[in-house]
Design an enzyme around this catalytic site. Sequence first.
Site, PDB file in Angstrom:
ATOM      1  N   CYS A   1     -21.446  -8.727  -7.067  1.00  0.00           N
ATOM      2  CA  CYS A   1     -22.227  -7.960  -6.448  1.00  0.00           C
ATOM      3  C   CYS A   1     -23.849  -7.741  -7.033  1.00  0.00           C
ATOM      4  CB  CYS A   1     -21.536  -6.685  -6.307  1.00  0.00           C
ATOM      5  SG  CYS A   1     -20.153  -5.681  -5.521  1.00  0.00           S
TER       6      CYS A   1
ATOM      7  N   CYS B   1     -12.942   4.507   8.196  1.00  0.00           N
ATOM      8  CA  CYS B   1     -14.298   4.044   8.074  1.00  0.00           C
ATOM      9  C   CYS B   1     -14.283   2.629   7.745  1.00  0.00           C
ATOM     10  CB  CYS B   1     -15.391   5.209   7.210  1.00  0.00           C
ATOM     11  SG  CYS B   1     -16.454   5.130   6.936  1.00  0.00           S
TER      12      CYS B   1
ATOM     13  N   CYS C   1     -23.978  -1.284   0.104  1.00  0.00           N
ATOM     14  CA  CYS C   1     -22.850   0.228   0.577  1.00  0.00           C
ATOM     15  C   CYS C   1     -22.528   1.047   0.362  1.00  0.00           C
ATOM     16  CB  CYS C   1     -21.518  -0.769   0.134  1.00  0.00           C
ATOM     17  SG  CYS C   1     -21.564  -0.875  -1.800  1.00  0.00           S
TER      18      CYS C   1
ATOM     19  N   CYS D   1     -22.858   4.064   3.012  1.00  0.00           N
ATOM     20  CA  CYS D   1     -22.383   5.466   3.017  1.00  0.00           C
ATOM     21  C   CYS D   1     -23.145   6.848   3.384  1.00  0.00           C
ATOM     22  CB  CYS D   1     -21.937   5.731   1.625  1.00  0.00           C
ATOM     23  SG  CYS D   1     -20.287   7.106   1.609  1.00  0.00           S
TER      24      CYS D   1
ATOM     25  N   CYS E   1     -20.985  -4.824   3.940  1.00  0.00           N
ATOM     26  CA  CYS E   1     -21.090  -5.635   2.587  1.00  0.00           C
ATOM     27  C   CYS E   1     -21.586  -7.099   3.219  1.00  0.00           C
ATOM     28  CB  CYS E   1     -19.820  -5.968   2.039  1.00  0.00           C
ATOM     29  SG  CYS E   1     -19.482  -7.484   0.782  1.00  0.00           S
TER      30      CYS E   1
ATOM     31  N   ASP F   1       0.951  -1.405  -0.027  1.00  0.00           N
ATOM     32  CA  ASP F   1      -0.046  -0.591   0.385  1.00  0.00           C
ATOM     33  C   ASP F   1       0.602   1.301   0.151  1.00  0.00           C
ATOM     34  OD1 ASP F   1      -2.303   1.282   0.080  1.00  0.00           O
ATOM     35  OD2 ASP F   1      -2.928   1.647   2.073  1.00  0.00           O
TER      36      ASP F   1
ATOM     37  N   CYS G   1     -15.121  10.727   0.435  1.00  0.00           N
ATOM     38  CA  CYS G   1     -15.163   9.893   1.700  1.00  0.00           C
ATOM     39  C   CYS G   1     -14.480   9.587   3.009  1.00  0.00           C
ATOM     40  CB  CYS G   1     -13.849   8.587   1.183  1.00  0.00           C
ATOM     41  SG  CYS G   1     -13.646   6.818   2.074  1.00  0.00           S
TER      42      CYS G   1
ATOM     43  N   CYS H   1     -18.977   0.784   4.603  1.00  0.00           N
ATOM     44  CA  CYS H   1     -19.057   0.180   3.640  1.00  0.00           C
ATOM     45  C   CYS H   1     -19.096  -0.897   3.119  1.00  0.00           C
ATOM     46  CB  CYS H   1     -18.712   0.443   2.055  1.00  0.00           C
ATOM     47  SG  CYS H   1     -16.343   0.677   2.513  1.00  0.00           S
TER      48      CYS H   1
END
Length: 362
Positions: A190, A248, A196, A200, A255, A135, A221, A251
């Site tokens: 999905c 956060c 999700c 939000c 799921c 990342d 976001c 979402c």
Amino acid sequence: MFPLETDRALAEARALGFDMAGAVTRGESEHMPHFRRWLDSGLHGRMDYLSRPDAVRRRADLDRTLPGFRSALVVAHSYADGRPADPPGDPSRAVIARYARGRDYHRVVGDKLDTLAERLEDLAGRPFRRRAYVDTGPILERELAVRAGLGWFGKNTMLIHPRRGSYFFLGVLLTDLPLEPSTPFTEDHCGTCRRCLDACPTGALLGYDRHGAPVMDATRCISYLTIELKGPIPASLRPMIGNRVYGCDICQEACPWNDRFSAPSAEPAYSPRAELDSPSLVGLAARLLEMSGKAFLREYRDSPVSRARRNGLLRNVCVALGNWGARAAVPVLERAARDRSPLVREHAEWALERIAQPADSG
């Protein structure tokens, strides 16, 4: 013939504790056009490091990151804690994203990737060129994970596996090894679900675009607002943040794949630190007010929350205190309104006004 069998390499990754692993080889990125359109739309906000021309070119061509690149191992490491969704019932307590409550995943996953590389060198019988990323580099990790068979791009832009959910960190080990590629993940599970998107609070998730790619407006976001954004949080969005002070999970909590299949991680490093596990907002604010910026970095040097810095995290806590709206928050907010940081002062003053508003209107 492959001098290092891919199955053996993937088995070594799993033996180190990675929950999933797959291999990808050279190939043109299919997601790069979506990424460029996203940047051109300005939906990345102030994350300028994403739009630097050199970084975009490196995402499109892994040879620019590792000359001689031939294959990569893509791994997933679960940080799920087995808890249900964070209840909104106690707004006096801070909510910190699950991934940030324990040790810094960059170090945990990075150390495991280094160990994996050493084991693969032994198996290959030679040193090989490599670079590991967790990342932090100009890599489209989630696209590589899809190509490695680890899941699909969900409508929340997360990588989702149909039997494991989405609470995963991804790591990538670029190599010059001629590994055999894994079978890509090609299905999208999905369907018509939009839990999700509906969950939000800021409307950051925009669903699929006309090209079939999931789109997020990062500028709305909560993770972006509480971590990546270094300046003031837009006043119109502050009430929607609630008591989430770092990142956060909304979402992901909404799921159904996490609800059904997410299992607790076996990695002890991700166990929550006591002071980051639903701490009192007042107590957290008081603690941060006593710290200098350097003291904050020392205290949280092995925690993801260090990314927000002292002023950023205290800014977020002031917003959460204002959203709580209790008079008990006033003394610590008054202290914050005298803080040396203009950013902190501005958000503390907003919170004080928000708390005073109901009384004034009556």
